[in-house]
Design an enzyme around this catalytic site. Structure first.
Site, PDB file in Angstrom:
ATOM      1  N   ASP A 181     -32.647  -8.683  -4.058  1.00 17.97           N
ATOM      2  CA  ASP A 181     -32.039  -7.608  -3.267  1.00 17.97           C
ATOM      3  C   ASP A 181     -30.510  -7.748  -3.317  1.00 17.97           C
ATOM      4  OD1 ASP A 181     -32.049  -5.436  -1.522  1.00 17.97           O
ATOM      5  OD2 ASP A 181     -32.145  -6.703   0.280  1.00 17.97           O
ATOM      6  N   HIS A 182     -29.822  -6.659  -3.588  1.00 18.27           N
ATOM      7  CA  HIS A 182     -28.348  -6.651  -3.627  1.00 18.27           C
ATOM      8  C   HIS A 182     -27.741  -7.762  -4.477  1.00 18.27           C
ATOM      9  CE1 HIS A 182     -27.883  -3.398  -0.768  1.00 18.27           C
ATOM     10  NE2 HIS A 182     -28.803  -3.972  -0.006  1.00 18.27           N
TER      11      HIS A 182
ATOM     12  N   SER B 200     -34.660   0.367   8.195  1.00 16.57           N
ATOM     13  CA  SER B 200     -35.470  -0.121   9.317  1.00 16.57           C
ATOM     14  C   SER B 200     -35.473   0.897  10.453  1.00 16.57           C
ATOM     15  CB  SER B 200     -34.921  -1.455   9.840  1.00 16.57           C
ATOM     16  OG  SER B 200     -35.449  -2.532   9.096  1.00 16.57           O
TER      17      SER B 200
ATOM     18  N   GLY C 147     -31.321   0.141   4.045  1.00 18.63           N
ATOM     19  CA  GLY C 147     -30.929   0.322   5.441  1.00 18.63           C
ATOM     20  C   GLY C 147     -31.912   1.206   6.180  1.00 18.63           C
TER      21      GLY C 147
ATOM     22  N   HIS D 167     -27.196  -0.501   6.828  1.00 24.15           N
ATOM     23  CA  HIS D 167     -27.843  -1.784   7.090  1.00 24.15           C
ATOM     24  C   HIS D 167     -27.646  -2.231   8.536  1.00 24.15           C
ATOM     25  CE1 HIS D 167     -27.433  -2.024   2.623  1.00 24.15           C
ATOM     26  NE2 HIS D 167     -28.656  -2.493   2.751  1.00 24.15           N
TER      27      HIS D 167
ATOM     28  N   ASP E 153     -35.614  -5.030   6.505  1.00 21.79           N
ATOM     29  CA  ASP E 153     -35.217  -6.396   6.833  1.00 21.79           C
ATOM     30  C   ASP E 153     -35.059  -6.531   8.350  1.00 21.79           C
ATOM     31  OD1 ASP E 153     -34.282  -8.949   6.866  1.00 21.79           O
ATOM     32  OD2 ASP E 153     -32.441  -8.570   5.766  1.00 21.79           O
TER      33      ASP E 153
ATOM     34  N   ARG F 142     -45.168 -24.654  15.754  1.00 27.97           N
ATOM     35  CA  ARG F 142     -46.331 -23.802  15.443  1.00 27.97           C
ATOM     36  C   ARG F 142     -46.673 -22.903  16.612  1.00 27.97           C
ATOM     37  NH1 ARG F 142     -50.080 -28.732  13.779  1.00 27.97           N
ATOM     38  NH2 ARG F 142     -48.983 -29.454  15.635  1.00 27.97           N
TER      39      ARG F 142
ATOM     40  N   ASN G 254     -36.632  -0.169   1.990  1.00 31.44           N
ATOM     41  CA  ASN G 254     -36.269  -1.557   2.295  1.00 31.44           C
ATOM     42  C   ASN G 254     -36.278  -1.844   3.792  1.00 31.44           C
ATOM     43  OD1 ASN G 254     -35.806  -1.739  -0.405  1.00 31.44           O
ATOM     44  ND2 ASN G 254     -33.655  -2.307  -0.248  1.00 31.44           N
TER      45      ASN G 254
END
Ligand code: PGH
Ligand code: CA
Ligand code: ZN
Length: 310
Positions: free
Chosen positions: A83-84, A215, A213, A181, A257, A282, A255
């Site tokens: 990515d990028h 999301s 960008g 982004h 993230d 955990r 995309n």
């Protein structure tokens, strides 16, 4: 199934009108969550890592974890993508390490220099059977280690996009139509320039289009972070309905993230607040992993339309 390039995935997605999620990875829990989501929703998937994520996780660890993931879910078509990519050297390193797809992002340079750098990566990648995503136009926001202000953001020019693809031979193209982004994409109403997307699709109908960008900045996850001690005020992303429309309007790769980061953080924060005596990693990473899985599944099934496309 061995790792695949995005060629067949995009061909099918363009024919049938849906998008494939490209999710940023940098640790084991995130990779497991995405792969489990893809397997459960029967969706093809792209795992992607930026150069800073590669520095963090270390390229050999990343590749071995991805290998483990495809062994565990042999029915899922998976591409591993840079990515990028900031320069030729980084793209070459990833290609030589076994990545099946790389992005060269020379969008901060002028058109000619962007063409020149992209073409160099395309020539090397194609010789090795690897596909290349390039970018034209500039998104605002924080992108890996680069910060672009709103004033410096520029929409993609469709005519230039056509010339760019012809001159570079890139396999897919990231365009700027109003996304950015990070967690702060819009001050007012969320709006994308679908007219630019339509024009691009008209001029280069066979080139898969990528949305960065993208999301949602899922409000429930932001609220959860803030409820359990976080401080992320006024965050705003691209609503699901708009992403769903983009998926049906010729965008092939979306995309994600920020939403994964929010899910991970929300999951961990909740455990820390509810069980202050917990100190087994955990104990707090398992719910975070589950939350990432549900987030990714929701996107594949309800937003991108890539479920049951294996
Ligand atoms: C992205 C992710 N990665 O390359 O474009 O964007 O910040 O909207 O998740 P978001
Ligand atoms: Ca860029
Ligand atoms: Zn991006």
């Amino acid at each position: 199934m061995p790792l695949v390039t995005t060629k067949e995935m995009f061909k099918k997605s363009m024919k049938e009108g849906y998008a494939i999620g490209a999710f940023n990875v940098n640790n084991m829990e995130i990779i497991q969550a995405i792969m489990d989501a893809a397997a459960e929703s029967k969706s093809p998937v792209i795992l992607q890592a930026s150069s800073s994520a590669i520095k963090y996780a270390r390229i050999n660890y990343l590749m071995k974890m991805v290998e483990a993931a495809i062994e565990e879910h042999p029915e899922v078509p998976v591409a591993i993508h840079l990515d990028h990519g900031p320069d030729f050297e980084t793209a070459k390193m990833c290609i030589d390490a076994g990545f099946t797809s790389v992005m060269i992002d020379a969008s901060k340079y002028d058109f000619e220099k962007n063409v020149e750098i992209t073409k160099k990566v395309v020539d090397y990648a194609h010789m090795k059977g690897v596909v290349v995503e390039a970018e034209l136009g500039t998104l605002a926001g924080v992108e890996d280690e680069v910060n672009v202000s709103d004033d410096d953001a520029r929409y993609t020019n469709p005519e230039q996009a056509k010339e760019f693809v012809e001159k570079t031979g890139c396999d897919s193209l990231a365009i700027a139509i109003g996304t950015s982004h990070g967690a702060y994409k819009f001050k007012g109403e969320a709006k994308l320039r679908f007219d630019i997307l339509a024009k691009v699709k008209e001029l280069i109908p066979n080139t898969p289009i990528v949305l960065h960008g993208a999301s949602t900045v899922i409000p429930e996850l932001v609220e959860m972070c803030n409820k359990y001690g976080g401080d992320i005020p006024g965050a705003k992303g691209v609503p699901d309905e708009i992403l769903n429309k983009a998926s049906k309007s010729g965008v092939s790769k979306i995309n994600v993230d920020t939403d994964l980061r929010l899910a991970m953080t929300a999951g961990i924060r909740k455990v820390f607040v509810e069980e202050p005596n917990a100190f087994d990693p955990r104990k707090y990473l398992s719910p975070a992993r589950e939350l990432i899985k549900e987030t990714v599944k929701h996107k594949m099934i309800d937003v991108f339309g890539s479920s049951n496309k294996i």
